[in-house]
Design an enzyme around this catalytic site. Structure first.
Site, PDB file in Angstrom:
ATOM      1  N   ASP A   1      50.313  10.020  -8.961  1.00 54.14           N
ATOM      2  CA  ASP A   1      49.382  10.373  -7.607  1.00 54.14           C
ATOM      3  C   ASP A   1      50.196  10.136  -7.458  1.00 54.14           C
ATOM      4  O   ASP A   1      49.857   9.474  -5.898  1.00 54.14           O
ATOM      5  CB  ASP A   1      48.025   9.763  -8.241  1.00 54.14           C
ATOM      6  CG  ASP A   1      47.143  11.085  -7.804  1.00 54.14           C
ATOM      7  OD1 ASP A   1      47.362  11.471  -7.087  1.00 54.14           O
ATOM      8  OD2 ASP A   1      45.415  10.789  -7.230  1.00 54.14           O
TER       9      ASP A   1
ATOM     10  N   GLY B   1      45.716   8.524  -3.343  1.00 51.18           N
ATOM     11  CA  GLY B   1      46.493   8.942  -4.053  1.00 51.18           C
ATOM     12  C   GLY B   1      47.081   7.185  -4.577  1.00 51.18           C
ATOM     13  O   GLY B   1      46.048   5.853  -4.546  1.00 51.18           O
TER      14      GLY B   1
END
Length: 383
Positions: free
Chosen positions: A271, A307
């Protein structure tokens, strides 16, 4: 002059194969692929004291090296791709974030070209079809319900390169969108969701097969309201993504997922955003400003985690050394499982003859010493 492809034998290492670990094993590379036998004059590289594992496969990644997959030019995208390759990720799906539908369609077209060129393995749309109350680092005024027609618009814009769409399947149109994606061979992933246990079960029955970063951006486990986590962990049809960076998950929750789902149903992902492999500073994730301090990315406004700055070599090392997971299980989760999900396992994800020579050389401390992609050294173990 011989037309034979260049051959190399990598020998002496502990080689992780689908059947187990081979001590003092060898991998034979001929051209871009792994071969079953070597010629007498084949060059040999002694990797005694090292590990050879398959190249990592990251199915959820937004950027790296200071470059974003969500904006910028094709060359900037390639900067991020190259950064992650240097950390062992030889196959990567580029993830978008929530944006205007027309802009996302244009983005998908650019990423589709890079997919056709073999630089990336496809596109993952994370947003805009997600729940505002679990939006994380997504711009709320751009979120929308998952209208199947709009989902189809993005899939079509990717010209066959769409690999996954993350949806809050409890929203209006969610289940129909899952069915649409399944019909078109695109992974429907449950994520950024406020769904109940029963609603999540319905989504799985409709065809959802992935949990987008399990635990994050969804309700937690409750004894009377188990929510999506329990439904996603218990169903054998679902693979759960995990971000093992020491920030997104407590080690006990990682252990719970591996124990309950099993190593064959976990996909380790990054991510990652722009700062991965680059450093602290101020960045943008789509239209939102992100500040990275101490390797942790958070939105400037609101402070939500935005993220990660993770690379998969760090996730691999942490999984083995901190979480004490078996090396074979980590290889499954970081290479084989995502390759299978993406429909790429006949080419990548394990060290078997006929597949691409995508591999990572790790030392005894599980630090990267070499990375090969399609038979070419990206990071040479010879220095």
């Amino acid at each position: 002059m011989s037309g034979r492809a260049q051959s190399t034998v990598l020998s002496g290492a502990r080689v992780v194969l689908p059947t187990g670990i081979v001590a003092g094993g060898r991998v034979i590379v001929e051209g871009a692929r792994i071969a079953g036998s070597a010629h007498e004059d084949t060059a040999r590289v002694d990797l005694s004291g090292h590990w050879i594992v398959p190249g990592f496969v990251d199915m959820h990644n937004h950027g790296g090296g200071g470059a974003s997959f969500t904006s910028g030019t094709a060359e900037e995208v390639l900067t991020g791709v190259r950064t992650h390759r240097e950390h062992g990720t030889t196959t990567l799906v580029a993830s978008t974030v929530t944006g205007d539908l027309d802009e996302l369609a244009r983005r998908a077209a650019l990423l589709a070209e890079l997919t056709q060129q073999g630089e990336i393995a496809g596109v993952h749309f994370e947003g805009p079809f997600i729940n505002p109350c679990r939006k994380g680092a997504h711009k709320e005024d751009l979120l929308r319900d998952p209208d199947p027609a709009e989902v189809r618009k993005l899939v079509d814009a990717a010209h066959g390169a769409a690999r996954m769409v993350t949806l809050a399947t409890e929203l209006p149109g969610g289940l129909d969108s899952v069915r649409l994606l399944a019909e078109h061979g695109v992974i429907a992933a449950v994520g950024h969701t406020d769904s109940t246990y029963d609603q999540t079960v319905q989504a799985i029955e409709a065809g959802a097969t992935v949990a987008t970063h399990l635990y994050n951006a969804m309700p937690g486990l409750e004894h009377r309201a188990p929510g999506p986590i329990a439904a996603l962990l218990e169903d054998e049809r679902v693979t759960v993504e995990l971000i093992n960076d020491g920030t997104h998950l407590h080690p006990a929750m990682l252990e719970l997922a591996f124990h309950h789902a099993g190593a064959d149903r976990v996909a380790l992902i990054t991510d990652a955003m722009d700062a991965a492999g680059f450093g602290d500073g101020t960045y943008h994730l789509g239209p939102l400003e992100v500040e990275v301090k101490g390797g942790v990315a958070r939105l400037v406004e609101g402070g939500s985690i935005a993220g990660s700055t993770l690379t998969l070599d760090t996730a691999f090392k942490r999984s083995v050394t901190v979480d004490r997971l078996p090396v074979e299980s980590v290889v499954q989760a970081i290479s084989a499982n995502p390759a299978k999900l993406l429909g790429l396992y006949d080419e990548v994800g394990s060290l078997e003859p006929g597949k691409y020579a995508d591999l990572v050389v790790l030392d005894a401390e599980f630090d990267v010493k070499g990375v090969m992609r399609r038979g070419e050294w990206i990071v040479s173990p010879l220095g």
